[in-house]
Design a protein around this motif. Structure first.
Motif, short mmCIF file in Angstrom:
data_model
loop_
_atom_site.label_atom_id
_atom_site.label_comp_id
_atom_site.label_asym_id
_atom_site.label_seq_id
_atom_site.Cartn_x
_atom_site.Cartn_y
_atom_site.Cartn_z
N HIS A 119 -4.39 -2.89 4.40
CA HIS A 119 -4.33 -2.34 5.76
C HIS A 119 -4.21 -3.51 6.73
O HIS A 119 -4.91 -3.59 7.74
CB HIS A 119 -5.55 -1.45 6.08
CG HIS A 119 -5.46 -0.10 5.40
ND1 HIS A 119 -6.35 0.91 5.59
CD2 HIS A 119 -4.52 0.40 4.55
CE1 HIS A 119 -6.01 1.97 4.87
NE2 HIS A 119 -4.90 1.69 4.23
N GLU B 99 -1.82 8.23 4.67
CA GLU B 99 -2.66 7.30 5.43
C GLU B 99 -3.60 8.00 6.42
O GLU B 99 -4.69 7.51 6.68
CB GLU B 99 -1.81 6.26 6.16
CG GLU B 99 -1.04 5.31 5.23
CD GLU B 99 -1.94 4.33 4.48
OE1 GLU B 99 -3.17 4.46 4.55
OE2 GLU B 99 -1.40 3.44 3.82
N ASP C 207 0.85 -1.19 0.00
CA ASP C 207 0.00 0.00 0.00
C ASP C 207 0.89 1.24 0.00
O ASP C 207 1.57 1.52 0.99
CB ASP C 207 -0.90 -0.04 1.25
CG ASP C 207 -1.75 1.20 1.42
OD1 ASP C 207 -1.68 2.11 0.58
OD2 ASP C 207 -2.51 1.26 2.42
MN MN Z 1 -3.66 2.94 2.95
#
Ligand code: MN
Ligand code: GLV
Ligand code: MN
Length: 417
Positions: free
Chosen positions: A381, A129, A94
Motif C-alpha cells: 500500500h 481495495e 498488490d
Molecule cells: Mn491492497
C-alpha cells in the motif's frame, strides 16, 4: 506429467506493462476501482485472455472470469486470480501479481497444449481495495452471499457517486448474476505485504487463513465557530475530539501484541484556517486473528468516545460498517500449495494473512487458499512496494502446480482422465 514451467520474463513484462495504466511518478499505481483507468486495464486483460482462446464472462458486480475449457465441461472451473484495482498510492504488485501470475499460468498451459480435467479460469475481482467504495472485497463478498447486490451497488464514494453508477459508466456491468458461478476451487497469489518471509529468507508463504477485521465510520459533531473570537473554554472542537480518538485507537491496538488499529481517512469540515472545525468524519480499521479481541477493542474505543464527547461537548457516532471473521482456508488447497512449493524446491513458511483478500470470501463458498511471495522490507500500500522477478515467478510457478495438483485430485475423485 509434463514439467510445465512458467516464463518469468513474460510475467514480469505483463507486470511492468500494466503498471503504466495509472502509473505514478514515484513508480507506483493509482488505479482506483471503476475509473477509466480500471476500464483500460480490464480491456487489456480481456484482449490477452481472448488471444488465448478464452471466453470472458462478466457478472453484475463487474467481476471478470476468463475460462479455458477442460476435458470435462460439466465440472465447475478451478479458478485463480486476484484484483487489478489499487490504492491511491498503490504499488505495482498488490493484486496485479495475482491476476497476471494466473494469466501466465494459463498461457503456460495454452502453449503446452495441456488439457486439464476441469476448466480453468482467471478471475479479476472488482473493488478488492475498498479505497473508493467501502468496504474492501465487495464483489467477492456479494459472490459469497455476505453482502446483497443492491446494498453493494448503493455504496457511495466520497463524492457521492454510487458503485452501481460507476460500474455502468465504465461499461463493465455484466449479465451474469454475481454468485451464480460455481467454482471447484480458488487459488490466489499475492505479495505478503508484511515482513516475515523476507526476514526469514523463505520463498513461499503457505497461507492457512486470514485474520479477523472490522471497519468503523465515525462522525464527530461539534460547532463551527470563529477561530479568533471564540475563547478556548467555549469551543466544541470536533477535530480535537477526533485527535483524541485517533490516539486512543492506536493505544488500544498497542495493548495486544497481535492487534493492529488504523485511522486511514479523515475529513475536517468546514476546512477553513479560521473556523473551529464543527464536523469530522474518519474511519477506523482494526484487525487481529482473534475476533473476541476485536470485541474488547471496540468496547474500549466506544467507552473512550463517550468520555471524549462528554469532556468536549461533542456528539460522537461510531458505526461498524464491516465485520469480517477470521477465515481459515481449505485443507486440501493448502496441501496442494505446500506440495507444489516443495516440488519446485522452494522453502516455505505457514502463515496467517494480515491483509484482507478475495480468497477469504471465496473460501466461504468454495475450497480456497493463497500463496504469498516476499516483498521488499514488508512494504505495501505504498508506491515503493517491490518484489523481484524471481519472487514473482516463484509465486506463479507454485500457482500453476497447485492448480494442476488440485485438478489431478478432482480427476481421481470424479473418475476422469
Ligand atoms: Mn491492497
Ligand atoms: C485489503 O487490501 C486490506 O485492507 O487488507
Ligand atoms: Mn490485494
Amino acid at each position: 506429467m509434463k514439467n510445465l514451467k512458467i516464463d518469468p520474463e513474460r510475467l514480469w513484462n505483463d507486470l511492468m506493462e500494466t503498471a503504466k495504466i495509472g502509473g505514478t511518478p514515484k513508480g507506483g499505481i493509482c488505479r482506483l476501482t471503476l475509473t477509466d483507468l480500471d476500464a483500460e486495464v480490464r480491456r487489456w486483460f480481456k484482449a490477452q485472455v481472448e488471444a488465448l482462446g478464452c471466453t470472458v464472462t462478466v457478472d453484475d458486480m463487474g467481476t471478470m472470469f476468463a475460462r479455458r475449457p477442460g476435458l470435462r465441461s460439466d465440472i465447475p472451473p478451478i479458478a485463480m486470480g486476484s484484483h487489478l484495482d489499487t490504492q491511491p498510492t498503490g504499488g505495482k504488485f498488490d493484486g496485479a501479481l495475482g491476476v497476471l501470475a494466473a494469466l501466465e499460468a494459463l498461457r503456460t498451459l495454452h502453449r503446452a497444449g495441456y488439457e486439464t480435467f476441469a476448466p480453468i479460469e482467471v478471475v479479476n475481482w472488482t473493488n478488492e481495495e475498498g479505497a473508493r467504495f467501502a468496504p474492501a472485497m465487495i464483489a467477492s463478498g456479494v459472490f459469497a452471499g455476505v453482502f446483497s447486490h443492491d446494498w453493494a451497488c448503493a455504496r457511495t464514494d466520497r463524492s457521492g457517486e454510487t458503485f452501481g453508477d460507476a460500474l455502468e459508466k465504465i461499461g463493465f456491468r455484466g449479465t451474469e448474476r454475481c454468485g451464480d458461478h460455481e467454482l471447484s476451487a480458488f487459488f490466489e497469489v499475492h505479495i505478503e505485504q508484511g515482513p516475515y518471509l523476507e526476514a526469514e529468507g523463505k520463498d513461499i508463504g503457505v497461507v492457512t487463513g486470514v485474520q479477523a477485521m472490522r471497519w468503523y465510520e465515525v462522525t464527530i459533531t461539534g460547532q463551527d465557530t470563529h477561530a479568533g473570537t471564540t475563547p478556548m473554554p467555549r469551543r466544541h472542537d470536533a477535530l480535537l475530539g477526533a485527535a483524541r480518538m485517533v490516539e486512543m485507537a492506536n493505544a488500544t491496538a498497542r495493548q495486544f501484541p497481535s492487534a493492529v488499529g488504523t485511522v486511514g481517512l479523515l475529513e475536517v469540515k468546514p476546512g477553513s484556517p479560521n473556523v473551529v472545525p464543527g464536523e469530522v468524519f474518519f474511519t477506523v480499521d482494526m484487525r487481529d486473528p482473534d475476533a473476541s479481541l476485536l470485541d474488547r477493542m471496540e468496547r474500549t474505543i466506544a467507552e473512550a468516545g463517550d468520555k471524549i464527547a462528554n469532556d468536549l461537548g461533542l456528539q460522537i457516532a461510531l458505526k461498524n460498517i464491516w465485520t469480517q471473521p477470521a477465515q481459515p482456508f481449505n485443507a486440501e488447497c493448502i496441501a496442494a500449495v505446500r506440495a507444489a512449493a516443495q516440488a519446485s524446491g522452494y522453502s516455505t513458511r505457514d502463515m496467517i494473512s494480515g491483509a484482507g483478500h478475495d480468497a477469504a470470501y471465496i473460501a466461504r463458498v468454495a475450497p480456497a487458499s493463497m500463496i504469498f511471495v516476499p516483498c521488499k522490507d514488508g512494504i505495501s500500500h505504498n508506491e515503493a512496494e517491490s518484489s523481484s522477478k524471481e519472487q514473482c515467478a516463484a509465486g506463479a510457478q507454485v500457482l500453476l502446480e497447485a492448480v494442476l495438483d488440485y485438478d489431478r485430485r478432482l480427476a481421481e475423485r470424479l473418475g476422469g482422465k
